[in-house]
Write a protein that holds these residues in place. Structure first.
Motif, PDB file in Angstrom:
ATOM      1  N   PHE A  35      23.067  20.814   1.211  1.00 35.32           N
ATOM      2  CA  PHE A  35      21.594  19.949   1.342  1.00 35.32           C
ATOM      3  C   PHE A  35      20.901  20.304   0.040  1.00 35.32           C
ATOM      4  O   PHE A  35      20.416  19.037  -0.630  1.00 35.32           O
ATOM      5  CB  PHE A  35      20.803  20.269   2.224  1.00 35.32           C
ATOM      6  N   ALA A  36      20.757  21.350  -0.688  1.00 39.99           N
ATOM      7  CA  ALA A  36      20.267  21.520  -1.872  1.00 39.99           C
ATOM      8  C   ALA A  36      20.719  20.728  -3.046  1.00 39.99           C
ATOM      9  O   ALA A  36      20.056  20.149  -3.881  1.00 39.99           O
ATOM     10  CB  ALA A  36      20.143  22.989  -2.283  1.00 39.99           C
ATOM     11  N   ARG A  37      22.053  20.460  -3.041  1.00 45.67           N
ATOM     12  CA  ARG A  37      22.771  19.567  -3.935  1.00 45.67           C
ATOM     13  C   ARG A  37      22.786  18.228  -3.624  1.00 45.67           C
ATOM     14  O   ARG A  37      22.480  17.472  -4.600  1.00 45.67           O
ATOM     15  CB  ARG A  37      24.274  20.155  -3.925  1.00 45.67           C
ATOM     16  N   GLU A  38      22.992  17.928  -2.468  1.00 49.96           N
ATOM     17  CA  GLU A  38      22.884  16.386  -1.983  1.00 49.96           C
ATOM     18  C   GLU A  38      21.425  15.749  -1.706  1.00 49.96           C
ATOM     19  O   GLU A  38      21.414  14.543  -1.727  1.00 49.96           O
ATOM     20  CB  GLU A  38      23.704  16.152  -0.802  1.00 49.96           C
ATOM     21  N   GLY A  39      20.477  16.772  -1.613  1.00 49.31           N
ATOM     22  CA  GLY A  39      19.188  16.216  -1.238  1.00 49.31           C
ATOM     23  C   GLY A  39      18.671  16.367   0.250  1.00 49.31           C
ATOM     24  O   GLY A  39      19.470  16.149   1.295  1.00 49.31           O
TER      25      GLY A  39
END
Length: 70
Positions: A35-39
């Protein structure tokens, strides 16, 4: 962060996706990192996921244990 957010981590379930129904505090670190990478999603769920990522990344998850027993 609001203090009550910590209680939400151990009571709120993931509302969608691969880990639907899992407590946010019990989500795997690699899922939180994804989630941190993808938003992060918008709203409260995204805010709680970001908070749990920080807690997990810094090895602070055991601090949530007393809140589980309430």
């Amino acid at each position: 962060m609001k203090p009550e957010d910590l209680q939400l981590l151990v009571t709120r379930e993931m509302p969608f996706g691969k880990h639907k129904g899992t407590l946010i505090a019990d989500l795997p670190g690699n899922y939180l990192a994804w989630f941190a990478r993808e938003g992060f999603p918008k709203g409260e769920t995204g805010r709680l996921l970001a908070l749990m990522l920080e807690i997990d990344h810094n090895g602070l998850a055991p601090l949530l244990e007393p809140l589980r027993k309430r």
